[in-house]
Motif scaffolding. Structure first.
Motif, PDB file in Angstrom:
ATOM      1  N   ASN A 257     -23.558 -12.784 101.135  1.00  0.00           N
ATOM      2  CA  ASN A 257     -24.981 -12.995 100.894  1.00  0.00           C
ATOM      3  C   ASN A 257     -25.368 -14.431 101.237  1.00  0.00           C
TER       4      ASN A 257
ATOM      5  N   SER B  79     -15.657  -4.781 106.123  1.00  0.00           N
ATOM      6  CA  SER B  79     -14.640  -3.990 105.439  1.00  0.00           C
ATOM      7  C   SER B  79     -13.359  -3.947 106.261  1.00  0.00           C
TER       8      SER B  79
ATOM      9  N   SER C 294     -27.733 -10.839 104.583  1.00  0.00           N
ATOM     10  CA  SER C 294     -26.482 -10.340 104.009  1.00  0.00           C
ATOM     11  C   SER C 294     -25.766  -9.446 105.004  1.00  0.00           C
TER      12      SER C 294
ATOM     13  N   ARG D  24     -21.877  -6.972 105.088  1.00  0.00           N
ATOM     14  CA  ARG D  24     -20.660  -6.525 104.414  1.00  0.00           C
ATOM     15  C   ARG D  24     -19.635  -6.151 105.464  1.00  0.00           C
TER      16      ARG D  24
ATOM     17  N   SER E 206     -13.191  -5.120 100.964  1.00  0.00           N
ATOM     18  CA  SER E 206     -14.479  -5.487 101.537  1.00  0.00           C
ATOM     19  C   SER E 206     -14.859  -6.906 101.150  1.00  0.00           C
TER      20      SER E 206
ATOM     21  N   GLN F 192     -18.486  -8.802 100.681  1.00  0.00           N
ATOM     22  CA  GLN F 192     -19.937  -8.816 100.677  1.00  0.00           C
ATOM     23  C   GLN F 192     -20.401 -10.258 100.837  1.00  0.00           C
TER      24      GLN F 192
ATOM     25  N   PHE G 144     -20.233 -15.086  98.435  1.00  0.00           N
ATOM     26  CA  PHE G 144     -19.400 -13.981  98.919  1.00  0.00           C
ATOM     27  C   PHE G 144     -18.686 -13.323  97.745  1.00  0.00           C
ATOM     28  N   THR G 145     -18.457 -12.026  97.861  1.00  0.00           N
ATOM     29  CA  THR G 145     -17.705 -11.285  96.852  1.00  0.00           C
ATOM     30  C   THR G 145     -16.687 -10.378  97.526  1.00  0.00           C
TER      31      THR G 145
END
Length: 123
Positions: free
Chosen positions: A84, A21, A17, A19, A80, A82, A68-69
């Motif tokens: 995974n 931003s 994972s 992240r 952002s 995130q 993805f989020t």
């Protein structure tokens, strides 16, 4: 004028994972829908995810859906992504983009772009 600066890219193993931003400055952030795009070497830039001004609507490319989020914090003027269950094919330069829009609108075209942050997924 809106300035966008991405951060958080790096090298990660497949299945891991990460992240990324994007910090925005210059205009009222909550007036802008935000998106993430990516470009792999030798390929065209492609849409990854987007979020409306309020965060009430999101949209994802089929290739990243459920992995993805996208999220935003209007108070901190950040957006952002995130990521995974990363795959080697997710390797790309990831760009943040912004477009002034209606409150629930997800734009197709974006005026403001960051410089990108590199994400590399090793197999």
């Amino acid at each position: 004028q809106v300035q966008l600066v991405e951060s958080g890219g790096g090298l990660v193993q497949a299945g891991g994972s990460l992240r990324v931003s994007c910090a925005a400055s210059g205009r009222t952030f909550s007036n802008y829908a935000m998106g993430w795009f990516r470009q792999a070497p030798g390929k065209a830039r492609e849409f990854v995810a987007a979020i409306s001004r309020s965060g009430g609507r999101t949209q994802y490319a089929d290739s990243v859906k459920d992995r993805f989020t996208i999220s935003r914090d209007n108070a901190k003027t950040t957006v952002s992504l995130q990521m995974n269950s990363l795959k080697p094919e997710d390797t790309a330069l990831y760009y943040c983009a912004g477009e002034r829009s209606l409150i629930y609108e997800i734009p197709k075209d974006y005026t403001y772009w960051g410089q990108g942050t590199q994400v590399t997924v090793s197999s």
